[in-house]
Write a protein that holds these residues in place. Structure first.
Motif, PDB file in Angstrom:
ATOM      1  N   GLU A 111       2.177   6.645  -6.967  1.00 14.25           N
ATOM      2  CA  GLU A 111       0.874   7.531  -7.517  1.00 14.25           C
ATOM      3  C   GLU A 111       1.455   8.811  -7.459  1.00 14.25           C
ATOM      4  O   GLU A 111       1.148   9.659  -8.467  1.00 14.25           O
ATOM      5  N   TRP A 112       1.926   9.384  -6.314  1.00 13.74           N
ATOM      6  CA  TRP A 112       2.609  10.521  -6.111  1.00 13.74           C
ATOM      7  C   TRP A 112       3.441  10.929  -7.166  1.00 13.74           C
ATOM      8  O   TRP A 112       3.463  11.878  -7.752  1.00 13.74           O
ATOM      9  N   PRO A 132      -0.330   4.060   3.887  1.00 15.47           N
ATOM     10  CA  PRO A 132      -0.449   5.464   2.892  1.00 15.47           C
ATOM     11  C   PRO A 132      -0.017   6.686   3.860  1.00 15.47           C
ATOM     12  O   PRO A 132       0.617   7.351   3.462  1.00 15.47           O
ATOM     13  N   ARG A 154      -5.370   9.565   2.495  1.00 20.00           N
ATOM     14  CA  ARG A 154      -5.057   8.236   2.160  1.00 20.00           C
ATOM     15  C   ARG A 154      -5.459   7.343   3.259  1.00 20.00           C
ATOM     16  O   ARG A 154      -5.868   6.229   3.225  1.00 20.00           O
ATOM     17  N   VAL A 195       0.962   4.153  -3.206  1.00 22.89           N
ATOM     18  CA  VAL A 195       0.806   5.802  -2.848  1.00 22.89           C
ATOM     19  C   VAL A 195       1.902   6.378  -3.437  1.00 22.89           C
ATOM     20  O   VAL A 195       1.701   7.369  -3.825  1.00 22.89           O
ATOM     21  N   SER A 223       0.741  -1.240  -0.066  1.00 24.81           N
ATOM     22  CA  SER A 223       0.057  -0.011  -0.092  1.00 24.81           C
ATOM     23  C   SER A 223       0.871   1.269   0.108  1.00 24.81           C
ATOM     24  O   SER A 223       0.440   2.265  -0.749  1.00 24.81           O
ATOM     25  N   SER A 277       1.427  17.176   0.536  1.00 25.85           N
ATOM     26  CA  SER A 277       1.833  15.378   0.805  1.00 25.85           C
ATOM     27  C   SER A 277       1.305  15.185   2.109  1.00 25.85           C
ATOM     28  O   SER A 277       0.843  13.771   2.342  1.00 25.85           O
ATOM     29  N   GLY A 302       2.715   9.371   2.948  1.00 21.63           N
ATOM     30  CA  GLY A 302       2.537  10.910   2.614  1.00 21.63           C
ATOM     31  C   GLY A 302       3.848  11.598   3.308  1.00 21.63           C
ATOM     32  O   GLY A 302       4.159  12.519   2.900  1.00 21.63           O
ATOM     33  N   GLY A 321      -1.277  11.935   2.882  1.00 21.74           N
ATOM     34  CA  GLY A 321      -1.176  11.040   3.762  1.00 21.74           C
ATOM     35  C   GLY A 321      -2.445  10.707   4.813  1.00 21.74           C
ATOM     36  O   GLY A 321      -2.800   9.693   4.813  1.00 21.74           O
TER      37      GLY A 321
END
Length: 423
Positions: free
Chosen positions: A37-38, A166, A269, A34, A30, A262, A170, A266
């Motif tokens: 994705e970022w 997640p 998420r 994330v 996970s 960010s 972040g 987090g």
């Protein structure tokens, strides 16, 4: 074992080791998703690129799912899981190298992007085998009479990894950057691997070793489609996840709508997983087996409402609250669905049933990510999320109307039958 003992499954040492392995893998997976994705959205600023990440993982996961289920039912489960974790570790190491600032700075953006997509695709291959293997190993570690309690704890650990992974992603993106965040992910995959070796190899319960592949696959698919309760639970959850995939668009909300950076990303998420985790710990003391069908329908309906509320919100903490309650309802859904699968699947077919489940539900996360990215591109981010939540509500209402047997589902009788078998 005490009746209604909330810690029944935790009294088995191997199950505790299994939980450590599962937490480490969910945390790593996970967090990696994330971070990627970022990174991808930072490189492209295109919401469709987020959908492509999901598509790259779901293509091999769906294509190989049934074949993977056949292999899992034919092979020793602990050894197969070792191979899956090694595969994930190699992929994480590759992503660590691809996010190296020198590589990002000197390589063309498209080269970096396509290389990331390729490794995500390889991750989809690993995932096709990982889910059915874990599901099958689970049933070999605890007796059937504690399956519901074990499913609650296993799902809770899954969600705990989903909370911490997640959120850690972040904060780590902000504190140590994408590159060293990937290093941490690689480290957790090694922790999972080392702990897994503490679980001894398990017997293969399938009496049809060497059965032709296509005959085996037909048997697995036929079982799922003939077992209406399993099919209904899988289908309902698939539609909800497919159209309620707002999570994939969180980088867009965090950067362009809510403007929280960010760290806010987090928190957003992690919010659904926090809600699901609270639900799961609570359900260890207050089981959800009574009137399970109606509870599942109500939970997924509530999930759809939360997704709509999140899509319409322009206030950060309201968005967090909506995602939190989406996690609460999703946690109820997950526990009931996992209990149905564990109680109503024969031991020799667990790999194949889990692979069909992964095709329907597990892969719908990535298909949902692609659907969300595509609809966001076509109709706008907010409209796409509201549309997805609305489709979830329609699906629940339709299922409740056309399936009276599902509405009347009660799992207490199944549990009592398993307890009598083992006495």
């Amino acid at each position: 074992m005490k009746k209604n003992d909330p810690y029944a499954a935790l009294r088995f040492k191997e199950f505790n080791i299994f939980l450590i392995v599962r937490f480490a893998m969910v945390f790593a997976w996970s967090m990696q998703f994330v971070v990627i994705e970022w990174q991808v959205y930072s490189l492209t600023k295109d919401p469709l690129s987020l959908g492509i990440i999901g598509l790259m993982e779901v293509i091999p996961a769906v294509t190989l799912a049934l074949f993977a289920g056949h292999i899992v039912d034919q092979k020793e489960k602990r050894g197969l899981l070792v191979k899956c974790i090694i595969g994930f570790s190699v992929i994480s190491l590759g992503l660590f190298l691809l996010t190296w600032p020198r590589v990002v700075g000197e390589w063309p953006t498209k080269t970096v992007l396509y290389s990331i997509y390729f490794l995500v695709f390889l991750g989809g291959i690993v995932r096709a085998f990982l889910g059915p293997t874990i599901f099958s190993l689970f049933s070999l570690i605890v007796p059937k009479k504690v399956y519901p309690n074990a499913a609650t704890w296993s799902s809770s650990v899954w969600q705990m990894g989903g909370v911490i992974g997640p959120a850690t992603a972040g904060f780590c993106i902000n504190w140590i950057g994408v590159h060293w965040s990937m290093c941490l992910i690689f480290g957790f995959s090694l922790i999972a691997l080392l702990n897994l070796f503490q679980i001894p190899k398990k017997p293969i319960l399938n009496p049809k070793i060497g059965e032709p592949v296509f005959k085996s696959l037909r048997e697995g698919v036929k079982f799922v489609f003939n077992t209406k309760i399993i099919l209904g639970a899988i289908t309902l959850d698939m539609i909800a996840v497919l159209f309620g995939g707002a999570i994939a668009l969180l980088p867009v909300f965090a950067q362009d709508i809510l403007h929280v950076g960010s760290e806010g990303f987090g928190i957003l998420r992690a919010a659904p997983a926090v809600g699901a985790l609270i639900t799961m710990f609570t359900s260890a003391y207050f089981p959800l087996n009574k009137n399970a069908g109606m509870k599942l329908l109500a939970a997924i309906f509530g999930f759809g409402l939360c997704i709509i509320a999140f899509g319409l919100s322009t206030w950060f903490w309201i968005s967090v609250l909506a995602l939190f309650f989406s996690g609460v309802t999703d946690g109820i859904s997950m526990i009931i669905r996992q209990t149905i699968l564990q109680l109503r699947t024969p031991d020799h077919m667990r790999g194949r049933v889990a692979s069909v489940n992964s095709m329907f539900v597990g892969s719908s996360n990535e298909l949902g990510a692609f659907e969300s990215g595509l609809t966001a591109k076509l109709m706008g981010t907010v409209t796409a999320v509201v549309f997805g939540g609305s489709m979830t509500l329609i699906t629940v209402v339709a299922t409740g109307i056309i399936s009276p047997a599902f509405r009347k589902l009660d799992l207490r009788k199944d549990i009592e039958e398993h307890e009598k078998e083992e006495e």
